[in-house]
Design a protein around this motif. Structure first.
Motif, PDB file in Angstrom:
ATOM      1  N   MET A 112       0.850  -1.195   0.000  1.00 47.79           N
ATOM      2  CA  MET A 112       0.000   0.000   0.000  1.00 47.79           C
ATOM      3  C   MET A 112       0.887   1.246   0.000  1.00 47.79           C
ATOM      4  SD  MET A 112      -3.083  -1.011   2.585  1.00 47.79           S
ATOM      5  CE  MET A 112      -3.496  -2.720   2.762  1.00 47.79           C
ATOM      6  N   SER A 113       0.405   2.278  -0.657  1.00 48.45           N
ATOM      7  CA  SER A 113       1.233   3.467  -0.811  1.00 48.45           C
ATOM      8  C   SER A 113       1.178   4.380   0.413  1.00 48.45           C
ATOM      9  CB  SER A 113       0.749   4.234  -2.031  1.00 48.45           C
ATOM     10  OG  SER A 113      -0.650   4.348  -2.004  1.00 48.45           O
ATOM     11  N   GLU A 114       2.238   5.160   0.620  1.00 45.32           N
ATOM     12  CA  GLU A 114       2.259   6.151   1.679  1.00 45.32           C
ATOM     13  C   GLU A 114       1.865   7.484   1.092  1.00 45.32           C
ATOM     14  OE1 GLU A 114       5.770   6.301   3.987  1.00 45.32           O
ATOM     15  OE2 GLU A 114       5.417   4.305   4.805  1.00 45.32           O
ATOM     16  N   ARG A 115       0.985   8.226   1.757  1.00 45.37           N
ATOM     17  CA  ARG A 115       0.485   9.468   1.199  1.00 45.37           C
ATOM     18  C   ARG A 115       0.644  10.620   2.169  1.00 45.37           C
ATOM     19  NH1 ARG A 115      -1.608   9.084  -4.025  1.00 45.37           N
ATOM     20  NH2 ARG A 115      -1.464  11.319  -3.715  1.00 45.37           N
ATOM     21  N   ILE A 116       1.748  11.334   2.070  1.00 42.91           N
ATOM     22  CA  ILE A 116       1.914  12.478   2.964  1.00 42.91           C
ATOM     23  C   ILE A 116       0.996  13.623   2.574  1.00 42.91           C
ATOM     24  CG2 ILE A 116       4.268  12.026   3.744  1.00 42.91           C
ATOM     25  CD1 ILE A 116       5.233  13.899   1.560  1.00 42.91           C
ATOM     26  N   ASP A 117       0.405  13.543   1.370  1.00 50.56           N
ATOM     27  CA  ASP A 117      -0.475  14.629   0.951  1.00 50.56           C
ATOM     28  C   ASP A 117      -1.925  14.379   1.328  1.00 50.56           C
ATOM     29  OD1 ASP A 117      -0.465  12.477  -0.749  1.00 50.56           O
ATOM     30  OD2 ASP A 117      -0.825  13.660  -2.546  1.00 50.56           O
ATOM     31  N   ARG A 118      -2.219  13.309   2.036  1.00 51.54           N
ATOM     32  CA  ARG A 118      -3.579  13.040   2.482  1.00 51.54           C
ATOM     33  C   ARG A 118      -3.732  13.392   3.961  1.00 51.54           C
ATOM     34  NH1 ARG A 118      -5.988  13.107  -2.315  1.00 51.54           N
ATOM     35  NH2 ARG A 118      -5.721  11.214  -3.542  1.00 51.54           N
ATOM     36  N   VAL A 119      -4.855  14.032   4.267  1.00 53.58           N
ATOM     37  CA  VAL A 119      -5.102  14.517   5.624  1.00 53.58           C
ATOM     38  C   VAL A 119      -6.320  13.792   6.202  1.00 53.58           C
ATOM     39  CG1 VAL A 119      -5.628  16.550   7.023  1.00 53.58           C
ATOM     40  CG2 VAL A 119      -4.208  16.786   4.951  1.00 53.58           C
ATOM     41  N   ALA A 120      -6.162  13.260   7.410  1.00 55.02           N
ATOM     42  CA  ALA A 120      -7.242  12.503   8.048  1.00 55.02           C
ATOM     43  C   ALA A 120      -7.676  13.156   9.355  1.00 55.02           C
ATOM     44  CB  ALA A 120      -6.768  11.074   8.333  1.00 55.02           C
ATOM     45  N   VAL A 121      -8.963  13.018   9.665  1.00 49.85           N
ATOM     46  CA  VAL A 121      -9.485  13.356  10.984  1.00 49.85           C
ATOM     47  C   VAL A 121      -9.913  12.053  11.634  1.00 49.85           C
ATOM     48  CG1 VAL A 121     -11.511  14.310  12.145  1.00 49.85           C
ATOM     49  CG2 VAL A 121     -10.241  15.724  10.537  1.00 49.85           C
ATOM     50  N   VAL A 122      -9.456  11.826  12.873  1.00 54.19           N
ATOM     51  CA  VAL A 122      -9.840  10.626  13.617  1.00 54.19           C
ATOM     52  C   VAL A 122     -10.514  11.080  14.910  1.00 54.19           C
ATOM     53  CG1 VAL A 122      -9.035   8.527  14.777  1.00 54.19           C
ATOM     54  CG2 VAL A 122      -7.862   9.334  12.698  1.00 54.19           C
ATOM     55  N   THR A 123     -11.769  10.691  15.112  1.00 53.38           N
ATOM     56  CA  THR A 123     -12.444  11.064  16.366  1.00 53.38           C
ATOM     57  C   THR A 123     -12.148  10.026  17.449  1.00 53.38           C
ATOM     58  OG1 THR A 123     -14.557   9.917  15.946  1.00 53.38           O
ATOM     59  CG2 THR A 123     -14.302  12.147  15.013  1.00 53.38           C
ATOM     60  N   GLY A 124     -12.069  10.515  18.680  1.00 52.09           N
ATOM     61  CA  GLY A 124     -11.775   9.614  19.799  1.00 52.09           C
ATOM     62  C   GLY A 124     -10.346   9.117  19.768  1.00 52.09           C
TER      63      GLY A 124
ATOM     64  N   ALA B  68      -8.526  21.413   8.573  1.00 47.96           N
ATOM     65  CA  ALA B  68      -8.324  21.672   7.142  1.00 47.96           C
ATOM     66  C   ALA B  68      -7.365  22.850   6.933  1.00 47.96           C
ATOM     67  CB  ALA B  68      -9.666  21.949   6.474  1.00 47.96           C
ATOM     68  N   ALA B  69      -7.476  23.872   7.789  1.00 43.68           N
ATOM     69  CA  ALA B  69      -6.597  25.039   7.655  1.00 43.68           C
ATOM     70  C   ALA B  69      -5.162  24.658   8.009  1.00 43.68           C
ATOM     71  CB  ALA B  69      -7.080  26.163   8.561  1.00 43.68           C
ATOM     72  N   ARG B  70      -5.007  23.838   9.047  1.00 44.88           N
ATOM     73  CA  ARG B  70      -3.656  23.468   9.514  1.00 44.88           C
ATOM     74  C   ARG B  70      -2.892  22.678   8.446  1.00 44.88           C
ATOM     75  NH1 ARG B  70       0.479  21.781  10.128  1.00 44.88           N
ATOM     76  NH2 ARG B  70       1.629  20.980  11.918  1.00 44.88           N
ATOM     77  N   PHE B  71      -3.608  21.774   7.752  1.00 46.52           N
ATOM     78  CA  PHE B  71      -2.909  20.898   6.795  1.00 46.52           C
ATOM     79  C   PHE B  71      -3.245  21.221   5.339  1.00 46.52           C
ATOM     80  CE2 PHE B  71      -3.037  17.981  10.614  1.00 46.52           C
ATOM     81  CZ  PHE B  71      -1.667  17.991  10.855  1.00 46.52           C
ATOM     82  N   GLY B  72      -4.037  22.251   5.099  1.00 47.65           N
ATOM     83  CA  GLY B  72      -4.326  22.658   3.724  1.00 47.65           C
ATOM     84  C   GLY B  72      -5.328  21.770   3.001  1.00 47.65           C
ATOM     85  N   GLY B  73      -6.251  21.164   3.758  1.00 45.73           N
ATOM     86  CA  GLY B  73      -7.288  20.336   3.133  1.00 45.73           C
ATOM     87  C   GLY B  73      -7.645  19.183   4.033  1.00 45.73           C
ATOM     88  N   LEU B  74      -8.571  18.366   3.557  1.00 49.52           N
ATOM     89  CA  LEU B  74      -9.033  17.221   4.352  1.00 49.52           C
ATOM     90  C   LEU B  74      -9.536  16.146   3.392  1.00 49.52           C
ATOM     91  CD1 LEU B  74      -9.642  16.160   7.179  1.00 49.52           C
ATOM     92  CD2 LEU B  74     -11.760  17.457   7.159  1.00 49.52           C
TER      93      LEU B  74
ATOM     94  N   PRO C 181     -17.576  19.113   2.583  1.00 49.90           N
ATOM     95  CA  PRO C 181     -17.180  20.123   1.588  1.00 49.90           C
ATOM     96  C   PRO C 181     -15.681  20.069   1.264  1.00 49.90           C
ATOM     97  CG  PRO C 181     -18.626  21.094   3.252  1.00 49.90           C
ATOM     98  CD  PRO C 181     -18.308  19.701   3.716  1.00 49.90           C
ATOM     99  N   HIS C 182     -14.863  19.720   2.260  1.00 44.16           N
ATOM    100  CA  HIS C 182     -13.411  19.639   2.030  1.00 44.16           C
ATOM    101  C   HIS C 182     -13.076  18.432   1.157  1.00 44.16           C
ATOM    102  CE1 HIS C 182     -12.697  22.834   4.939  1.00 44.16           C
ATOM    103  NE2 HIS C 182     -13.532  22.220   5.743  1.00 44.16           N
ATOM    104  N   LEU C 183     -13.764  17.300   1.405  1.00 46.39           N
ATOM    105  CA  LEU C 183     -13.519  16.099   0.594  1.00 46.39           C
ATOM    106  C   LEU C 183     -13.993  16.331  -0.844  1.00 46.39           C
ATOM    107  CD1 LEU C 183     -13.207  15.020   3.519  1.00 46.39           C
ATOM    108  CD2 LEU C 183     -14.382  12.938   2.801  1.00 46.39           C
ATOM    109  N   ARG C 184     -15.140  16.960  -0.975  1.00 47.90           N
ATOM    110  CA  ARG C 184     -15.652  17.254  -2.325  1.00 47.90           C
ATOM    111  C   ARG C 184     -14.699  18.191  -3.066  1.00 47.90           C
ATOM    112  NH1 ARG C 184     -21.088  15.496  -2.889  1.00 47.90           N
ATOM    113  NH2 ARG C 184     -22.396  15.821  -1.049  1.00 47.90           N
ATOM    114  N   ALA C 185     -14.171  19.184  -2.343  1.00 48.97           N
ATOM    115  CA  ALA C 185     -13.244  20.140  -2.970  1.00 48.97           C
ATOM    116  C   ALA C 185     -11.997  19.418  -3.470  1.00 48.97           C
ATOM    117  CB  ALA C 185     -12.866  21.237  -1.982  1.00 48.97           C
ATOM    118  N   ALA C 186     -11.582  18.379  -2.717  1.00 49.66           N
ATOM    119  CA  ALA C 186     -10.390  17.619  -3.115  1.00 49.66           C
ATOM    120  C   ALA C 186     -10.709  16.643  -4.253  1.00 49.66           C
ATOM    121  CB  ALA C 186      -9.842  16.853  -1.909  1.00 49.66           C
ATOM    122  N   GLY C 187     -11.999  16.345  -4.442  1.00 48.51           N
ATOM    123  CA  GLY C 187     -12.397  15.370  -5.465  1.00 48.51           C
ATOM    124  C   GLY C 187     -11.956  13.958  -5.117  1.00 48.51           C
ATOM    125  N   TRP C 188     -11.733  13.725  -3.836  1.00 52.83           N
ATOM    126  CA  TRP C 188     -11.242  12.416  -3.343  1.00 52.83           C
ATOM    127  C   TRP C 188     -11.548  12.339  -1.860  1.00 52.83           C
ATOM    128  CZ3 TRP C 188      -8.283   9.961   0.296  1.00 52.83           C
ATOM    129  CH2 TRP C 188      -7.753   8.705  -0.015  1.00 52.83           C
TER     130      TRP C 188
END
Ligand SMILES: NC(=O)c1ccc[n+]([C@@H]2O[C@H](COP(=O)([O-])OP(=O)(O)OC[C@H]3O[C@@H](n4cnc5c(N)ncnc54)[C@H](O)[C@@H]3O)[C@@H](O)[C@H]2O)c1
Length: 246
Positions: free
Chosen positions: A1-13, A74-80, A123-130
């Motif tokens: 599986m690939s490593e993606r430093i350009d992907r931003v995740a939110v994890v609750t809890g 989203a502001a901290r990492f430039g997207g979500l 809205p952030h995911l839609r903006a990223a198209g992914w």
């Protein structure tokens, strides 16, 4: 599986238990991660050991707090791009002892929380198209155990949210899936099952007779989030050592 430093995740809890393990695994695989929790996330931040993990204090049942935290992430990492709806409660209560307050508390955290977090993030995911939305449910949705009626109903509701939302957002390159753990050794699970009795009982039902740990769920999370998993959506993946075979 690939490593993606350009992907931003939110994890609750993300302060402890499964959420902490998920946050640390995503960080270890190169993702940037914002943890959303009401509790102190110092331990997760220390173990992450990188500024690609940021702890944000938010109650996932509070719409204003959720909107603010998602905006900060989203502001901290430039997207979500990825949402892991993990925060939840699972108190065992006999059905007739379940008060309306118990019922609402369980529904609010386990079902309304993911609704609020996902709605704020979309809205952030839609903006990223992914995007990847991952809802942590439970094998109880297949097994229907006693004394967990409200909990099972809340997680079955989250399975419904998963299926219906998958139909709504697929056109934007966003997948929505659920992962169903079995009884997994976390401090909360150990506290609510009473000594090792609960773990031993569940082990006896599993095809793999070993107590599940948070680490047993990581490869499934990474698979669902992977760049190559864009055709996997609307599914509930059961990872419980084979208690429920469906
Ligand atoms: N551990 C298990 O056996 C098991 C099995 C199946 C499913 N699950 C599910 O996995 C998830 C995590 O379980 P766990 O055992 O790691 O739980 P846990 O109690 O160890 O962790 C839950 C986290 O959610 C946070 N949280 C609680 N209320 C919150 C709120 N209002 N806003 C933001 N954060 C909040 C807590 O502070 C904590 O950090 C839950 O959704 C649970 O239903 C757990």
């Amino acid at each position: 599986m690939s490593e993606r430093i350009d992907r931003v995740a939110v994890v609750t809890g993300a302060a402890r238990g499964l959420g902490q393990e998920f946050a640390l695994a995503l960080v270890a695989h190169g993702y940037a991660v914002a943890g959303l929790d009401v509790a102190d996330q110092d331990e997760t931040a220390r173990r992450a050991g990188t500024d690609r993990f940021v702890p944000l204090t938010a109650d996932v049942t509070d719409p204003d707090a959720v909107n603010a935290a998602i905006g900060k992430a989203a502001a901290r990492f430039g997207g979500l791009h990825i949402v892991v709806n993990n925060a939840g409660v699972y108190p065992p209560i006999p059905f007739e002892d379940t008060t309306p307050e118990d019922w609402r508390r369980i529904m609010r955290l386990n079902l309304e929380g993911p609704f609020l977090v996902t709605r704020a993030a979309l809205p952030h995911l839609r903006a990223a198209g992914w995007g990847r939305i991952v809802n942590i449910v439970s094998a109880v949705v297949f097994l229907g155990p006693p004394e967990l009626v409200a909990y099972t109903a809340s997680k079955a509701g989250l399975v419904g949210l998963t299926r219906a939302l998958a139909s709504e957002v697929g056109v934007d390159g966003i997948t929505v899936n659920a992962i169903a753990p079995g009884l997994t050794r976390t401090a909360t699970a150990a506290g609510s099952t009473g000594a090792d009795g609960g773990f031993a009982r569940v082990r006896a039902l599993q095809a793999i007779p070993v107590t599940e740990t948070p680490a047993d769920l990581v490869s499934t999370l990474l698979y669902v989030c992977d760049e190559g998993s864009g055709f996997l959506t609307g599914q509930t993946i059961n990872v419980d050592g084979g208690s429920a075979r469906h």
